[in-house]
Design a protein around this motif. Structure first.
Motif, mmCIF file in Angstrom:
data_model
loop_
_atom_site.group_PDB
_atom_site.id
_atom_site.type_symbol
_atom_site.label_atom_id
_atom_site.label_comp_id
_atom_site.label_asym_id
_atom_site.label_seq_id
_atom_site.Cartn_x
_atom_site.Cartn_y
_atom_site.Cartn_z
ATOM 1 N N LEU A 107 151.300 148.184 87.728
ATOM 2 C CA LEU A 107 152.524 147.508 87.848
ATOM 3 C C LEU A 107 152.181 145.958 88.076
ATOM 4 O O LEU A 107 152.905 144.995 87.471
ATOM 5 C CB LEU A 107 153.041 147.773 89.427
ATOM 6 N N PRO A 108 150.962 145.529 88.752
ATOM 7 C CA PRO A 108 150.908 143.931 88.776
ATOM 8 C C PRO A 108 150.533 143.480 87.512
ATOM 9 O O PRO A 108 151.053 142.249 87.217
ATOM 10 C CB PRO A 108 149.612 143.890 89.723
ATOM 11 N N VAL B 21 151.939 144.276 84.601
ATOM 12 C CA VAL B 21 153.393 144.345 84.126
ATOM 13 C C VAL B 21 154.109 143.155 84.526
ATOM 14 O O VAL B 21 154.625 142.413 83.853
ATOM 15 C CB VAL B 21 154.108 145.520 84.287
ATOM 16 N N LEU B 22 154.004 143.062 85.854
ATOM 17 C CA LEU B 22 154.518 141.584 86.590
ATOM 18 C C LEU B 22 154.139 140.593 85.877
ATOM 19 O O LEU B 22 154.923 139.510 85.548
ATOM 20 C CB LEU B 22 154.479 141.624 87.938
ATOM 21 N N SER B 23 152.953 140.392 85.561
ATOM 22 C CA SER B 23 152.235 139.382 85.532
ATOM 23 C C SER B 23 152.603 139.077 83.850
ATOM 24 O O SER B 23 153.056 137.783 83.210
ATOM 25 C CB SER B 23 150.673 139.287 85.353
ATOM 26 N N LEU C 91 155.355 139.625 82.563
ATOM 27 C CA LEU C 91 156.852 139.403 82.433
ATOM 28 C C LEU C 91 156.958 137.902 82.720
ATOM 29 O O LEU C 91 157.694 137.336 82.001
ATOM 30 C CB LEU C 91 157.624 140.185 83.633
ATOM 31 N N LEU C 92 156.125 137.549 83.806
ATOM 32 C CA LEU C 92 155.912 136.060 83.792
ATOM 33 C C LEU C 92 155.634 135.320 82.670
ATOM 34 O O LEU C 92 155.950 134.397 82.335
ATOM 35 C CB LEU C 92 154.985 135.787 84.880
ATOM 36 N N THR D 198 149.249 133.485 83.562
ATOM 37 C CA THR D 198 149.802 134.670 83.420
ATOM 38 C C THR D 198 149.215 135.738 82.222
ATOM 39 O O THR D 198 149.174 137.000 82.627
ATOM 40 C CB THR D 198 151.341 134.467 83.186
ATOM 41 N N ALA E 6 147.559 139.074 83.262
ATOM 42 C CA ALA E 6 148.085 140.566 82.742
ATOM 43 C C ALA E 6 146.988 141.319 82.254
ATOM 44 O O ALA E 6 146.753 142.610 82.716
ATOM 45 C CB ALA E 6 149.247 140.340 81.729
ATOM 46 N N SER F 119 145.269 144.496 84.329
ATOM 47 C CA SER F 119 145.366 145.852 83.900
ATOM 48 C C SER F 119 143.738 146.297 83.761
ATOM 49 O O SER F 119 143.475 147.605 84.175
ATOM 50 C CB SER F 119 145.789 145.991 82.462
ATOM 51 N N GLN G 47 143.755 144.008 93.958
ATOM 52 C CA GLN G 47 145.005 143.823 92.886
ATOM 53 C C GLN G 47 145.881 142.684 93.721
ATOM 54 O O GLN G 47 146.485 141.585 93.268
ATOM 55 C CB GLN G 47 145.848 144.781 92.513
ATOM 56 N N GLY H 138 146.587 139.138 92.713
ATOM 57 C CA GLY H 138 147.951 138.550 92.553
ATOM 58 C C GLY H 138 148.381 137.221 93.570
ATOM 59 O O GLY H 138 148.907 136.295 92.759
#
Lengths: 733, 146, 119
Positions: A7-8, A10-12, A14-15, A62, A66, A70, A86, A90
């Motif tokens: 998840l972290p 993926v968030l990164s 997306l940013l 970012t 990511a 991962s 994580q 983050g």
């Protein structure tokens, strides 16, 4: 296995997409800004600004974020500390993002310190290891002190311009200002500590105590670039002077040579990467110091180059560590067959680091040579030497461990989280290197505009024809390949030197130890556990303060006091004689009686001057005190006077007593304000229905004080009873 | 400490002191006196009993544990404070529910209200605190001396 | 008289602080009682002395008579006396405890918390 661990990442990602979305806007040369008031009275805002420079860093943070998140998810697949790692990563990424997007200097500083703190926590991630804790503290101390210096610089620039916006500072410029050397020094200390420039470089290799994903992210790709970022950001405001060039080129050059030289000495692959990071940071500082458009362009491209290859190499080393169990290059051979993906990643990274076409590293190196040749021969020599050693290091990383006879049996299979991102970064280095037109006018050009403050077009290509830089490049490869054959001997020589002269790390340790010694000695002498000493210091200071205040203003003997009667003299004499007896007697009973006499004398004073309530209270309390002491007396030891005479205590006591007398005399000279007393006297009956003004003050006008006071009485009783009731402990000596 | 004189005097003096202490408490608003002084006098009365007839006797005379008395006193003072807060909107503001305002502007009725409650709280805190410390002090000094 | 009292107070403070610095529990306690008295005197004298009557409102008037003693310092001292007594009682209890636990009344030998050989 839950996929939530990604998840972290993926968030990164997306940013990353969100920032990439702004790419066309920035490519047009536009700048995005947004601001909110934060501390309007101080003119501090939360002001953010996205220009080319910010965008490059935001994309790196970012994007590589990511990949690293991962990677960390699988690197710590079964480790219960994965969540902590994580979260910290983050938090770090957010701080770093805030840092590069801030336009307001206070926000920038806060985010700057945020990266320092998260870095401290991440370096000390294995907090059960001594060395991790020590190195984390070292990183914190050095970068933290640098942060303070930076703050001084920022505040000074604010004082001069009246604005906290760095864009305003860049428009104003400080190079002609009288305070310029001071500002420059402060800002450079901040940037040099953060980006590990000589003479502050030694914390960075020690920071490798962190887990590999952390080292890859913080200590190569992002955090250590914060100093470089700020140098670039403030280049229009501070750059271009002789002082700037001298400082940056000297420190950068030394760091470059030092880093690449010590990289050769290492046998731990991760440490080797750490030292090459020093070389890269030194090169960037040097290029910014040169200050020409070509040099700045080289710096910008090299930031991208280095971020891509260094993260890839770090992660490859991590894979090796994870799958083989060691990072010592003397013990790893021939793993290429069983770890083809790791080899591919390492090879792409190493080729880029060595500057082999068509990888982007070649582009970076050509630009560096162009810039240095445009400056002077000796700077070019430094660059050449450092690059030769980079080639040697690249061979050591990507060749040695993978070819030859296999040193370890079949490696464990790798999970996808570990390798995909690394490979993407390697491939990106290849693609961008082959097609530099993808980034020249769209990314490098707006960055150059931001850094220089002038618009100019940028054109990048691999092939420039046969010229100076190309000749140097070829020389670099040739020297690198030849010298690689002597690598073990070079390493041995360097080890000897290290053993003989030590490192700067030792100097740091010595300074830290000295600080501890001084602090320890101070504490031992001040907090020596002797109550008499504490009391002497307290009373002595009290006396000193009193006399200092008194001697500050002229002392006059009061012109007229109240008339003196025989009764007054007797009362005064009673109090003085009583005090004298208490001080001099060895008998406890006589002491208590004398104490009673003093109390009685004070009560009489209260009666004489119209304080009936006080006198009654004083007499009753006096009685109670005598009773209490009498009860306790059987359990208290006799007083031996002989060991109690002390000249120092006597001197302090007399000075204090005299000071109190003189101070009271001085107070009597000051006109008295009786507004409060008059208010109480006039309103006592009408408002509070009481004729005894003292009592009305206690229970009505100032009842809040009394409430607090009876609470204190209850607490004192509780504490006293607790002390009396507790059973004696028998200490084990 | 078994002095006949002391215990005889105490038998007369202690009740007198206690009554006097309440008198001092009540008159305190208009004449010298009040919660502090009254409380100290009452505490001395109990200490007298303890010295003359033993701590156990004094505890019996007190009926309640000293710290409970002190706690009650503190609570009463706080209640007086909230009384003012609720009735007049200010913590510890004096409230006089039994005061009557005559037509000519003068005041009549009984001056009993939150202020008296507060002073009574002070009175009890002083009694409880002083007695509590004293009894424990005597106990700690040792049963062998009693 | 007020001038005399300032001198008396000075003597009290000197004696009290000397006793407190002497380093034994009993003398510390004696000094504590003395210094409470001294501080009360300081407040009292600073509020100015008058031979006039106490700050009481007689039944004939509605306000305090002109020139009566200053009521404010009296209220302060009254509070201070009682708090001083609480402090004294607590210190006494603590001293007893320390003496029976550590077997010494010399304050400088009480080094449980900060032992000599600490490095």
């Amino acid at each position: 296995m839950s996929l939530l661990r990604f998840l972290p990442a993926v968030l990164s990602a997306l940013l990353f997409v969100a920032f990439a979305n702004q790419y066309p806007v920035i490519a047009r040369g536009d700048v995005l800004t947004v601001a909110w008031d934060w501390l309007p009275t101080l003119g501090v805002e939360l002001a953010f600004r996205l220009d080319g420079l910010s965008l490059l860093f935001a994309l790196l943070i970012t994007g590589i974020g990511a990949v690293i998140l991962s990677y960390a998810a699988d690197y710590f697949k079964t480790d219960p500390r994965r969540d902590r790692l994580q979260i910290l990563l983050g938090l770090f990424a957010l701080s770093m993002l805030g840092l590069v997007l801030s336009d307001d200097a206070i926000s920038l500083f806060l985010f700057w310190e945020g990266t320092t703190l998260t870095s401290f926590l991440l370096v000390g991630f294995d907090h059960h290891r001594d060395v991790a804790r020590r190195n984390a503290v070292q990183a914190l101390i050095i970068t933290g002190l640098g942060g303070l210096a930076l703050l001084i610089g920022l505040i000074t620039m604010h004082q001069i311009t009246g604005s906290w916006r760095m864009s305003d500072w860049n428009a104003a410029g400080f190079t002609d200002h009288a305070a310029y050397p001071m500002i420059l020094l402060a800002v450079l200390i901040g940037c040099f500590t953060k980006s590990a420039q000589f003479p502050f470089h030694y914390w960075l290799p020690n920071a490798m105590a962190a887990p590999t994903p952390v080292s890859a992210y913080l200590h190569s790709a992002t955090m250590v670039k914060a100093g470089i970022y700020l140098l670039l950001r403030l280049n229009p405001a501070l750059g271009g002077t002789e002082l700037w060039t001298m400082a940056l080129v000297t420190c950068g050059g030394i760091t470059m040579i030092l880093g690449s030289l010590w990289a050769l000495r290492q046998t731990d692959l991760k440490l080797m990467m750490a030292y090459t990071t020093l070389m890269a940071l030194g090169a960037l500082t040097l290029l910014i110091g040169l200050g020409s458009d070509k040099a700045l362009m080289a710096a910008i491209v090299f930031i991208l180059v280095h971020a891509l290859y260094k993260a890839a190499l770090f992660l490859s080393v991590g894979m090796m560590d994870k799958q083989v169990g060691t990072r010592d290059l003397r013990h790893i051979h021939g793993m290429g067959k069983s770890m083809p993906l790791a080899w591919a990643c390492a090879a792409l990274g190493a080729l880029s680091m060595a500057g082999i076409p068509p990888l982007i590293g070649f582009l970076g190196k050509e630009l560096i040579y162009t810039a240095t040749l445009g400056h002077s021969l000796w700077v070019s020599g430094v660059a050449l030497a450092a690059n030769v050693m980079m080639v040697m290091t690249a061979i050591a990383v990507a060749w040695g461990p993978f070819v030859g006879r296999a040193s370890h049996a079949q490696a464990k299979p790798m999970s996808v989280g570990l390798w995909w991102g690394t490979l993407v970064m390697g491939l990106l280095a290849l693609i961008l290197g082959s097609l530099p037109s993808l980034i020249d006018s769209s990314l490098v050009q707006p960055i150059l505009a931001a850094v220089t403050g002038r618009e100019q077009s940028v054109y990048l290509s691999l092939w420039h024809g046969i010229n100076g830089p190309l000749v140097l490049s070829v020389a670099t490869y040739a020297l690198g390949f030849v010298l690689y054959r002597f690598m073990p001997r070079i390493r041995a020589t360097l080890s000897d030197i290290e053993a003989r002269y030590g490192e700067m790390d030792n100097l740091y340790q010595w300074k830290l130890d000295s600080l501890h010694r001084v602090a320890g000695a101070t504490t031992r002498s001040l907090q020596n556990g002797r109550m008499t000493f504490y009391l002497r210091v307290t009373f002595g200071m009290l006396s000193l303060i009193l006399w200092a205040a008194l001697l500050d203003s002229p002392i006059r003997w009061p012109e007229q006091g109240l008339a003196l009667t025989w009764i007054d003299l007797i009362v005064g004499l009673l109090a003085v004689v009583g005090t004298w007896i208490v001080v001099r007697t060895e008998s406890r009973l006589i002491a208590i009686s004398a104490l009673g006499i003093v109390g009685a004398a004070v009560s009489i004073v209260f009666v004489m001057f119209g304080a009936i309530d006080v006198a009654m209270t004083q007499l009753l309390v006096d009685t109670l005190m005598v009773i209490f002491i009498a009860v306790a007396l059987v359990r208290l030891p006799r007083v031996k006077l002989s060991r109690l005479t002390n000249r120092v205590a006597g001197f302090i006591a007399i000075t204090l007593g005299a000071g109190v007398s003189v101070a009271m005399l001085a107070v009597l000279q000051v006109p008295m304000h009786l507004e409060l007393t008059e208010f109480f006297g006039q309103n006592s009956l009408t408002e509070a229905l009481g004729r005894n003004v003292v009592n009305v003050i206690l229970v009505d006008f100032r009842a809040m004080d009394t409430l607090g006071e009876i609470a204190v009485v209850v607490i004192a009783a509780l504490a006293a009873i607790a002390a009396l009731k507790s059973k004696p402990e028998h200490k084990s000596v | 400490m078994n002095s006949l004189v002391l215990s005889t005097i105490t038998r007369i003096l202690a009740p007198l002191l206690l009554v006097f202490s309440v008198f001092i408490l009540l008159r305190g608003h208009n004449d010298p006196g009040g919660g502090f002084i009254g409380g100290l006098i009452a505490a001395i009365a109990f200490i007298l009993i303890s010295k003359a007839e033993g701590r156990r006797q004094a505890m019996v005379a007190l009926r309640v544990r000293p710290l409970s008395i002190a706690g009650t006193g503190l609570l009463m003072a706080i209640v007086a404070g909230f009384w003012g807060l609720i009735a007049k909107g200010a913590f510890l503001k004096g409230i006089w529910p039994l005061i009557v305002y005559n037509a000519d502007g003068s005041k009549g009725g009984l001056p009993i209200g939150s202020i008296l409650l507060f002073d009574l709280g002070v009175f009890l805190v002083v009694i409880g605190g002083v007695c509590g410390i004293f009894f424990n002090l005597e106990k700690a000094v040792g049963e062998d001396t009693d | 008289m007020d001038i005399l009292l300032t001198l008396v107070t000075g003597v009290l403070v000197a004696g009290a602080s000397y006793l407190m610095m002497a380093g034994t529990l009993v003398r510390f306690l004696l000094g504590l009682v003395l210094i409470s008295n001294a501080v009360n005197l300081i407040i009292f004298v600073s509020g100015r002395l008058t031979y006039a009557g106490p700050p009481l409102i007689d039944s004939a008037s509605k306000t305090v008579a002109e020139g009566a003693a200053n009521s404010l310092p009296q209220a302060l001292i009254l509070t201070a006396i009682v708090i001083g007594f609480g402090l004294f009682a607590f210190t006494l209890a603590l001293s007893l405890r320390a003496y029976s636990q550590l077997g010494t009344d010399a304050a400088d030998e009480m080094r449980e918390a900060e032992p000599e050989d600490r490095t």
